[in-house]
Every structure is written in structure tokens, then in C-alpha cells.
Write an enzyme that holds these catalytic residues in place. Sequence first.
Site, PDB file in Angstrom:
ATOM      1  N   GLU A 127       0.820  -1.218   0.000  1.00  0.00           N
ATOM      2  CA  GLU A 127       0.000   0.000   0.000  1.00  0.00           C
ATOM      3  C   GLU A 127       0.851   1.264   0.000  1.00  0.00           C
ATOM      4  O   GLU A 127       0.523   2.247  -0.663  1.00  0.00           O
ATOM      5  CB  GLU A 127      -0.928  -0.016   1.220  1.00  0.00           C
ATOM      6  CG  GLU A 127      -1.823   1.199   1.380  1.00  0.00           C
ATOM      7  CD  GLU A 127      -2.839   1.325   0.241  1.00  0.00           C
ATOM      8  OE1 GLU A 127      -2.585   2.154  -0.646  1.00  0.00           O
ATOM      9  OE2 GLU A 127      -3.858   0.611   0.249  1.00  0.00           O
ATOM     10  N   LYS A 203       4.634   4.181  -9.975  1.00  0.00           N
ATOM     11  CA  LYS A 203       3.356   4.104  -9.235  1.00  0.00           C
ATOM     12  C   LYS A 203       2.200   3.810 -10.189  1.00  0.00           C
ATOM     13  O   LYS A 203       1.316   3.009  -9.895  1.00  0.00           O
ATOM     14  CB  LYS A 203       3.118   5.418  -8.488  1.00  0.00           C
ATOM     15  CG  LYS A 203       4.166   5.695  -7.413  1.00  0.00           C
ATOM     16  CD  LYS A 203       4.074   7.134  -6.925  1.00  0.00           C
ATOM     17  CE  LYS A 203       5.165   7.465  -5.928  1.00  0.00           C
ATOM     18  NZ  LYS A 203       5.283   8.932  -5.705  1.00  0.00           N
TER      19      LYS A 203
END
Lengths: 433, 433
Positions: A127, A203
Site C-alpha cells: 500500500e 506508481k
Amino acid sequence: MKPVKVGICGLGTVGGGTFNVLTRNAEEISRRAGRHIVIEQIGMRSENPSCDTTGMQLTADIFEVATNPEIDIVIELIGGYDTARDLVMTAIENGKHVVTANKALIAVHGNEIFEAAQEKNVMVAFEASVAGGIPIIKAIREGLSANQINWLAGIINGTGNFIMTEMREKGREFADVLQEAQALGYAEADPTFDVEGIDAAHKLTILSSLAFGIPLQFSKAYTEGISKITPQDIQYAEELGYRVKHLGITRRTDKGIELRVHPTLIPKNVLLANVNGVMNAILADGDAVGQTMYYGPGAGAEATASAVVADVVDVVRTLTADRDNRVPHLAFQPSALSDAPVLPVEETTSAYYLRLQAVERPGVLAHVTRILGEKGINIEAIIQKQTTEAQVPVIMLTQRVEERMMNEAIREIEALPDILGEIVRIRVELLAD
Amino acid sequence: MKPVKVGICGLGTVGGGTFNVLTRNAEEISRRAGRHIVIEQIGMRSENPSCDTTGMQLTADIFEVATNPEIDIVIELIGGYDTARDLVMTAIENGKHVVTANKALIAVHGNEIFEAAQEKNVMVAFEASVAGGIPIIKAIREGLSANQINWLAGIINGTGNFIMTEMREKGREFADVLQEAQALGYAEADPTFDVEGIDAAHKLTILSSLAFGIPLQFSKAYTEGISKITPQDIQYAEELGYRVKHLGITRRTDKGIELRVHPTLIPKNVLLANVNGVMNAILADGDAVGQTMYYGPGAGAEATASAVVADVVDVVRTLTADRDNRVPHLAFQPSALSDAPVLPVEETTSAYYLRLQAVERPGVLAHVTRILGEKGINIEAIIQKQTTEAQVPVIMLTQRVEERMMNEAIREIEALPDILGEIVRIRVELLAD
């Protein structure tokens, strides 16, 4: 219940934050998790840790942590590619679950890591690797699981967003703001990763796989930085009702998946355009839910630690679930990943902002619009600036077109004798559907 | 793996949306969940369902669904309090997991329902009960599990936000916009639930329990509607740099938990102030992560269905985890809930916007500021409007103070002979820390 024992590898900014959050909020966390989470060992090379490690079991050999039989979960916070990969693979080999904040590691070595984890029946949670403290991976992987996701668009590099915000608000030049960002500690001495979009592409690669169920394919991401954006273009964009943001965009099309990081004009009045400074935000469009957005700090010691520790709690909670009932690493079951191709940027579709420098002579604009028309490119708006000089800047907004056609048009327009220098081209997204 | 069989009770707006999403996205969902989710039976009273139920097993008796031995998960979408409670309790008694979108049910009967579920080792999932398609319950309960949450502030009623947005953008009166909202189907014929803040208080009660680990205490929520807000106050607020929003705010203090829904001035430049129309957003402040915000549609057939179906997938995934390792209903273990009291509104602390009508006579303002000073209330800003009439409106912003002191000050100021009518008082939150 038995406490869970974690080992932390790396005690830099995020490592120190993780240590502090686990220690300070130990009671609150165990009220939620139903058991204590205990730091069993810390692997660190620095002699100046960013937190008080009195009484902790320390080692300079991080691999000792990955093989320590007492440890249930290894938290990888050393960063980088190769050593991090070896560390994580060693931990998995030794039956440890892994929590990592390392976007480069996941974007580049994720497929191999998840396969090993699947084989050893352990989890790798990441995460913290995207957008720091924003629980965006959880949102996409679990919160939006009912949706066919259409696209994601995100401000996922705080340094870049700080620079773009300062340039717009104060009319400053890129190089000038970059220097300030470096002085403030927002940008590294070598800012390439941030300002050229590599960090954002890491990302975005991860988010794209979670959204569309494709293997991680960082090498196919298109990456364009913000170093060539000028205050002038930002100003023209504002006049047209747009704001320039450095976005990561990934979209599902009939032909494949778009995966691209570049400066982008978006309408000023959408919420994403109003995300300023170092903050991050990701806008997601799903077929059932419509648009949702997730906003927060994309970096920082404790913001990132918030995501690391939430992952630890998640891993603890699913320890007793069998593998097939856990949330899959890439949101979709490993056997159900899609082979939809990641499209080369020439095959993506976008609207465009163009700025060209033209000799002020009758007929120039007619030549330009004829070329655009031949390529099937419709013009949405034109600004021709008044000037006393012999050359005028012409600013155009076009409708959506395949990038290949736009490249051809630009080549032909640049070849016109009355067009001076290179055409500035910035992609435009309306984020409307 | 064996398919999971669900039964849907209620085939109104959300029920129809849930049916359609489960059907249309069946493949995408099973690629994620690792198994098929099959609609086994539908309980519905209406003869005009909002979707095509050809070939489905239908019943007019929703309790038949709750006791059907074939069904694993009962989806409660009938709304309301009593029958919904009986239905959910019957499902739990029969060992079914439950997914519900019913905020009133959870806010009012949640404690009892969760206790029964805990006893029968089943889950009751309620993501759709707060803020429609935004996965806010997941974010707070799991995404922020590392944090001591300090406060939440949210726009959690779309009807109210639509009305406030229209009033500000077009200078329209409340009653006028309400009528339009009713015509557009955003507001019910009886709009009390929405505009008086009861619906928002249901949702806030749920969020507060998840953030702070306290039992659900809807009866202690303070609720104030937007029906008395005027375009004039919205305009004055703008002049002072603020925007008026109908917020649900819950905060942890040393004395207890604040739980309050009321119109609120917030700085114009914060992102939450720029959430317009029917959209919802929740801003959360945690000690580790800082501020994160979650934005999206708070209502609508498929937006709400997105959350319902995500809950079904979540329930499916934790079927094999033992009870103690599942995410607890109220985020904290049932045995670890806190007895921190919910504070009466008189004991909450806030800054204030005050508008008073004064006779234009020397010394009036001195009287007012003396009274405020005696109560320890500091003034942040004053606007005294020029007028040709004998009375002037005076607008003040104060610093933070306990509401009890403000009530006393207002009583004394209203008793002054030169102050006409009632003082308008709107709370102010800077959302800064």
C-alpha cells in the site's frame, strides 16, 4: 491471541516513521487488530537511526531479519532495486509475509515476487508504494471491486506537483522552483526520478495492473517530464480554462491499455485541478460508481508509515484465510490476469494544446488548419496573441485524436517556412467520461 | 471454487442497481473474487422492478430469502427501521452473512445487530450505508488502522450539498432551490431527513464509531439543518474567505467525542470547500497520516450498488478466516470499545460566525465586544456594513470557544436594547489541525 512479530529492514525516513507509529499507537492498533504487533528485530546500516532504538534487537545484516525464525512479517524499507529484491525473495523463501513501501521494486520485480509469494503461500503488501498515506491500493483493489474500471488519472508525485503549483501561482520558472524544492528537501539532489516522471511511472504501473488485471509492465510506460513546461504555457492554459498538472493516466481501450505520465491540461473547475503543493490525489472512473477521488500526502515519514502499518494489520487479519480467499496481489486472481497489450504512446488518444510561433503574414493560419484538417484533427479553440513584433504566438486546443496523427501533423506544420522553431505540444484530458 | 449464492431483498433503486452490476460485471467480479457470485433469489414487494428479472426466482416474502437454506449472503435493500431490523436479525439467526445499504438501521440498531452477528459468527457489511459509492468505511476501518484519528469532517448528504451549492453560485433562496431539488428527484417530497441533517447524522454516527471505537449512539448526535441559511450569510462568509457547507463533524477531545451535524463555515481554499453539487466527500485527520480526503457520488443506483457488491466480495474473501481475525464491525474489537462519552453540544468547541442587526448608534459595538470579552471570546474579524438605514448588520468571526459560553454571550447580547431580533450564529471550522 499470540502477538505478531515484525522485523524492520531500513531505518531511514519511512523506517523511523514506521517504528514511531508502531510504538506510539501500539494500544490503538491492537484494539483494532485484536493482538499486539511487536518489533522483534531491526536491520539497519546507518549508525544514526531516525528514532530511539534503545532496548531493540539491532543488526547490520538485513538478511538476518529475513531469515529470523521468530519473525512473522518482514517490513522492507531499504528502497532501491537489487538488494531489496534479494531481501524480499529471501524473506518469502523463509515463509515470511512481506510489507514494502518500495514502488520501484514492485513496478520492476513485482511479477516475479508475487509468483514466489503465491508459491510459498505468503502475502506481499505494498500500500505504501503508491501515494504514501492515501489508501489507494485498497480502494482500487477492494473498494471498487464491483466495477469495470475505465480509467485512472493521478497526481502521484508530490515534488512535481509542488513545482507546478509554484510555477502557476507565482509565475516562476521551472529551474527556479526546482532549486527551492531541493532546498526544502522536497526534491533530491538528482531530481530526475521526480521531475522526469519515472517515480510517477513506477506508481502508475502498479495502479494500472490493479485496475485492469494486467501483469506489471513498467518498461512499456510512456514517461514525459515537466522540465520543459514554461510559465507562459501555464498562463495560456489558464486563459483557456485549464490547469497544467503532471498526471499519470491509465485507460482501458478496445485496443489495449494506455499507460502514460506527462504534463496534462485539465479543466480548472475539476477537483483534481485544485490539488496543490506536495499533495497527491487519484481520480478513478468505474462503470458502476462513476468518479471517486482519493487525496492526501504522497510522502513523509509518518504518512507513509500509516500505510505500512495498515498493511501489517491487514496481513495479520488474513493469516487464517486460505490463499484462494485472500485479496490477490494484483486485485485479480493470478490465473485471471489479462493479456491486453500496453499501447505504444503513438496509439493512445488525447486532445492537445499546441503553441506555435508564426511569422505574422496572411495565410499562415490557413496552412496550419489545412494540415490539421487533413489529419482529421478538429480545432476546439484558437488564441492568436496580439504583438508588435514580426512573429506571433498561436495557441490551439484540438479535439481528441490518435497521437500518431498528431505527430504527423506537427512534422508537417514545423516544415512550413512561416513556422519558427518547435511546436510546443501538451496533452489535454477533460476527465469527463 | 463453489459459487457464492446471494439473495437480494428489495428491488428499488439500489436493489435494481445491485442486480444490474452483479449481472453485467459478473465476469470482472469473479476474476477478482476467484469465484462466481450468483443471485439465488429476490424478495420484492413491487410489481415493477427496476431491472429485468426474467428467469429469476422471485418471492413477495422477503423473510423467505432470509431463511432460504441455499443462500449464503442476504443483501438487505428494503430501507427503513423495523422490518429491516427483523429481516437482518432473521438472516443472522439463520447463519447468513448480511450486506446492507441501510444507514438508519445501522445507526439505530447496529449495536444489537453486530452483537447477534458476532454470536452467530457471521458478518454484517455496510459500506453502502455511508456516502454511497465512496469506500469510506473501508478507508477508515482498514486504510487508517495505524492512526489515532483526531477528527472527521464530511459532506455526507448530496441533497443538502446541491442546495448549498446552488444558493451560493446563483444567490438563490433555500426554499426556491429545495423545490428544484424535489423536481429533479434529488430531494424527497418530505425533505426533512435530508435538509434537517437526520440522514447525515445517521452516517456520521457510523463514521464516528469506526473512527473512535465507541458504540453507535445516534440519539446523542446534535443535528441542525440548513433551512435557515440565507444567501446573504453565504455572501458575507465569502467576503470573509469562507464557504458555508452542511458538515458532519466528529472529533475526539480530552472530555469525550463531539458528534454534530450543522451548517459550517470552512476556508474557501480547502479542497472540501470545493466539493459541489450532489457530490460527497469526507476529510479525515489522523495522527500519523495527517489529512486524507475521499470524494465521490453519495447516492445513485449503481454508485451505491458498487459499495454493496464490494461488500459481497469482501464477505466472500473472509469466509475462511476465523472470527477473531476478521475486520471487526466497528473497526475495533468488540471487547475493546471505548466508553468515552458523546458530548452534549454545549460542551463542544468551535469558532463562530455571528450576524447581528444593530441600531446605528455610537457605543453599540462596544457593548457587544465587552460581553464577548467577559465570556473569554476573542474576535477574529468584524464587518460593519454601510447603510443608509437606521440599522446596520454587523458580522463577526470569533476564535474557538466552548458553545456554552457562546450561548450565554448571545443571550446577553440579544438582551441589549440596541440589538434587534435574533442573532444568526453559524459555526466555523478551519480544518487545519
